[in-house]
Design a protein around this motif. Structure first.
Motif, mmCIF file in Angstrom:
data_model
loop_
_atom_site.group_PDB
_atom_site.id
_atom_site.type_symbol
_atom_site.label_atom_id
_atom_site.label_comp_id
_atom_site.label_asym_id
_atom_site.label_seq_id
_atom_site.Cartn_x
_atom_site.Cartn_y
_atom_site.Cartn_z
ATOM 1 N N LYS A 53 -46.262 5.626 67.321
ATOM 2 C CA LYS A 53 -47.582 5.450 66.715
ATOM 3 C C LYS A 53 -47.415 5.388 65.202
ATOM 4 O O LYS A 53 -46.649 6.147 64.628
ATOM 5 N N GLY A 54 -48.121 4.451 64.569
ATOM 6 C CA GLY A 54 -48.149 4.407 63.115
ATOM 7 C C GLY A 54 -47.053 3.609 62.449
ATOM 8 O O GLY A 54 -46.809 3.779 61.244
ATOM 9 N N ALA A 55 -46.379 2.727 63.201
ATOM 10 C CA ALA A 55 -45.289 1.947 62.604
ATOM 11 C C ALA A 55 -45.812 0.971 61.557
ATOM 12 O O ALA A 55 -46.836 0.321 61.756
ATOM 13 N N LYS A 56 -45.093 0.889 60.447
ATOM 14 C CA LYS A 56 -45.432 -0.063 59.396
ATOM 15 C C LYS A 56 -44.530 -1.287 59.509
ATOM 16 O O LYS A 56 -43.574 -1.308 60.285
ATOM 17 N N ALA A 57 -44.833 -2.298 58.700
ATOM 18 C CA ALA A 57 -44.022 -3.505 58.698
ATOM 19 C C ALA A 57 -42.587 -3.161 58.276
ATOM 20 O O ALA A 57 -42.385 -2.283 57.431
ATOM 21 N N PRO A 58 -41.589 -3.830 58.865
ATOM 22 C CA PRO A 58 -40.197 -3.542 58.512
ATOM 23 C C PRO A 58 -39.920 -3.793 57.032
ATOM 24 O O PRO A 58 -40.448 -4.747 56.446
ATOM 25 N N THR A 59 -39.106 -2.943 56.430
ATOM 26 C CA THR A 59 -38.668 -3.143 55.047
ATOM 27 C C THR A 59 -37.471 -4.091 55.039
ATOM 28 O O THR A 59 -36.921 -4.444 56.091
ATOM 29 N N ASP A 60 -37.051 -4.494 53.857
ATOM 30 C CA ASP A 60 -35.865 -5.344 53.745
ATOM 31 C C ASP A 60 -34.639 -4.633 54.314
ATOM 32 O O ASP A 60 -33.786 -5.260 54.937
ATOM 33 N N SER A 61 -34.565 -3.324 54.075
ATOM 34 C CA SER A 61 -33.437 -2.553 54.597
ATOM 35 C C SER A 61 -33.470 -2.511 56.121
ATOM 36 O O SER A 61 -32.427 -2.603 56.785
ATOM 37 N N ASP A 62 -34.664 -2.372 56.705
ATOM 38 C CA ASP A 62 -34.808 -2.401 58.165
ATOM 39 C C ASP A 62 -34.286 -3.729 58.716
ATOM 40 O O ASP A 62 -33.523 -3.764 59.690
ATOM 41 N N LYS A 63 -34.699 -4.828 58.072
ATOM 42 C CA LYS A 63 -34.314 -6.163 58.544
ATOM 43 C C LYS A 63 -32.811 -6.394 58.416
ATOM 44 O O LYS A 63 -32.215 -7.118 59.221
ATOM 45 N N LYS A 64 -32.207 -5.774 57.405
ATOM 46 C CA LYS A 64 -30.762 -5.940 57.191
ATOM 47 C C LYS A 64 -29.952 -5.210 58.246
ATOM 48 O O LYS A 64 -28.942 -5.724 58.730
ATOM 49 N N HIS A 65 -30.388 -4.006 58.622
ATOM 50 C CA HIS A 65 -29.569 -3.149 59.471
ATOM 51 C C HIS A 65 -29.969 -3.150 60.945
ATOM 52 O O HIS A 65 -29.173 -2.723 61.789
ATOM 53 N N LEU A 66 -31.192 -3.587 61.258
ATOM 54 C CA LEU A 66 -31.673 -3.501 62.640
ATOM 55 C C LEU A 66 -31.827 -4.889 63.242
ATOM 56 O O LEU A 66 -32.194 -5.840 62.554
ATOM 57 N N SER A 67 -31.557 -4.978 64.542
ATOM 58 C CA SER A 67 -31.708 -6.258 65.229
ATOM 59 C C SER A 67 -33.187 -6.554 65.453
ATOM 60 O O SER A 67 -34.046 -5.665 65.349
#
Length: 598
Positions: A53-67
């Motif tokens: 619950k409450g997830a925000k849009a992915p950050t640049d770091s999220d996009k870099k490290h997560l599939s």
């Protein structure tokens, strides 16, 4: 205040936090075990949480490290989450189930500890014998200079009188640490501890027989603040109260582990009279609450490397006697290495040997009874998974063995579904790449169409999002070109360090008769894989012996013997430390060792 719910291992906890707090910092503060090798800088991509619950849009770091699949199911890096509204998250991996190495040499040697318990039947006071109680005790022990602290001094008269002057005195290096009614001379225990950067091992030892009564261990409670010593040193300088936070984390953990030993064995804490501690210099500094800033900057000067004895109660560890932090050599060669040298008896040997302790940090010693030289290399993070894309510790589900010739190319710890790859698997992976020419001698992953491999292996080599190639182990568990480079850097640092020490000692590979491999990763790695990639020189084939937790064994030896304490003190002052960053020849050797033999 904002309410958050954290789910882990099937249980849920609710916290009220300040609006704007960082999620990773909150989780660490509340004691939720997290993977965070980089200490929250957004570099490692390990501090994953899944938002319910409450997830925000992915950050640049999220996009870099997560599939993309991970992002779609609500996974984010907790270090990049600013809490502004109620959230519910799940911790996907447990970081507190790492297999801790506690095995080593169990042979009982010299048993003559500094802790001495003596049963006394003293003459009763009389008009003709009006000696003070302290003087009577000193005379009975034959210790005119016996030291008694003020707390115990207030108690000795009542103890002696109530027991009709039949007491057991426990002394440590000329100090009275306990006075007990009756004969308790056979009840004497100590604890030997190895504080590793990643793990902590505690051994409860009977000081009368030398027998190890029980062992407990755990993941170092400082680990969420950084995977390596530099990350933790930085935390002490960059975070307000950082040094106190890290000191309290390890001191409280050790107190808890000793308490667990006491509860399991029904041995009261009051009968634990000495605790010996080894660790790298940063770990012992943080345990003692000493500033470690200067360890990280040239000319790399620690506060202390000599033996430190301090009352347990003063440290916040409720034992009857003293904590003994054993001596090291320099900022990057600590008491874990002097203890390892002690265990391997390098300092007594006519022939040359090499000790390689591979854990989160890599330390090397080469020598014999006449001379020992030592150095440290930044090798550990790759082999413990910290700098590997899908790297994790030795937890259930970690890929621990790889064999590309087998029908199932990998084995996991506990035969569980793979969740990442640990150090031994990382080493095997690169070794298999070298054997099957998936990488060339420069470490570059090759076009699968050019390789003489089965289709099952070829189809696993695919383009990666960073422009290179990666090898699919299973599902989202991959091994990338960058991962190969990380291993190359680590293996080059270790092998160049070995060559520098051999050069410093004026010897060749042939002169080294025994190679002792210690430490968590060193114990579990496949020796043939280490030889294949050049982590260990091929000239060492047939000479390599795994010695388990030699640091912990050395700590036990010092707990049990004055002679071993004397020896480790001599080792700490006689070992010559070689600072690799100050060697002009190290850079050239490091570059040479980056390649894999064809």
């Amino acid at each position: 205040m904002v309410e958050i719910v954290v789910r882990k291992d099937g249980t849920a906890r609710t916290f009220s936090v300040k609006e704007g707090d960082n999620l990773l910092h909150v989780l660490i503060k509340e004691g939720v075990a997290m993977l965070s090798p980089c200490g929250g800088k957004g570099i490692c991509g390990k501090c994953k949480v899944i938002f319910k619950k409450g997830a925000k849009a992915p950050t640049d770091s999220d996009k870099k490290h997560l599939s993309e699949e991970e992002l779609n199911k609500g996974m984010r890096l907790s270090c990049g989450v600013k809490i502004t509204e109620p959230i519910e998250v799940e911790i996907p991996l447990t970081s507190d189930a790492i297999e801790v190495l506690t095995t080593g040499d169990d042979e009982i040697g010299d048993v003559d500890p500094y802790v001495v318990k003596t049963y006394l039947e003293m003459s009763l006071p009389s008009i003709d014998d009006q000696r003070s109680d302290l003087k009577r005790l000193q005379d009975a022990l034959g210790m005119e200079d016996l030291y008694v602290n003020s707390e115990l001094l207030r108690e000795i008269s009542a103890i002696m009188k109530d027991s009709n002057y039949k007491v057991t005195a426990c002394t440590f290096k000329g100090k009275l640490i306990s006075l007990e009614p009756g004969d308790t001379s056979k009840i004497s225990f100590g604890v030997a501890i190895d504080i590793g950067t990643t793990t902590v091992a505690c051994y409860l030892v009977d000081l009368t027989s030398g027998r190890v009564v029980d062992v407990v261990s755990g993941v170092n409670a400082q680990r969420p603040y950084g995977a390596d010593v530099i990350s933790r040193i930085n935390y002490t300088t960059q975070q307000e109260g950082g040094l106190t936070t890290l000191r309290d984390a390890i001191v409280n953990q050790i107190a808890e582990l000793i308490g667990k030993l006491s509860a399991k064995t029904n041995i009261p804490m009051k009968h634990i009279y000495n605790v010996t501690i080894v660790g790298n210099t940063t770990m012992t500094h943080l345990f003692l609450g000493l500033p470690s800033t200067n360890i990280a900057v040239a000319p790399y000067i620690p506060v202390v490397t000599s033996l430190v004895d301090i009352p347990g109660k003063e440290m916040g560890i409720p034992i009857a006697g003293y904590i003994s932090v054993l001596p090291g050599v320099a900022s990057y060669v600590g008491s874990d290495i002097t203890a390892g040298i002690l265990d391997c008896e390098m300092h007594k040997s006519e022939t040359y040997s090499l000790l390689l302790d591979l854990g989160t940090n890599g330390e090397i010693a080469v020598g014999n009874k006449d001379r020992i030289v030592a150095c440290a290399t930044a090798a550990g993070p790759a082999f413990e998974g910290a700098t590997i894309k899908c790297g994790i510790g030795g937890v259930k589900g970690a890929v621990s063995k790889v064999d590309l010739d087998s029908e199932k190319i990998y084995t996991t710890i506990g035969d569980a579904k793979p969740i990442g790859i640990c150090g031994s698997g990382v080493l095997d992976m690169v070794s298999e790449f070298v054997k099957h020419e998936i990488v060339n001698n420069m470490g570059r992953m090759q076009d699968p169409a050019t390789l003489d491999l089965t289709e099952n292996i070829k189809k696993r080599i695919v383009p990666s999002t960073d422009g290179g190639k990666e090898f699919i182990i299973e599902g989202n568990i991959v091994f990338t070109q960058k991962d190969v480079r990380e291993v190359q850097l680590a293996k080059a640092a270790v092998s160049a360090g070995i060559l520098i020490l051999m050069k410093e000692a004026g010897i060749t590979h042939d002169d080294i008769k025994d190679v002792y491999v210690a430490g968590g990763f060193g114990n579990f790695m496949d020796i043939n894989s280490a030889l294949t990639i050049g982590l260990l020189p091929k000239e060492f084939t047939g000479k390599v012996k795994s010695v388990g937790n030699s640091a912990g064994t050395g700590s036990k030896m010092c707990l049990l013997s004055k002679n071993e304490i004397d020896d480790i003190n001599k080792i700490s002052t006689s070992v010559k430390y070689v600072e690799l960053s100050g060697r002009r020849d190290f850079e050239g050797l490091f570059v040479d060792q980056m390649t894999f033999d064809e």
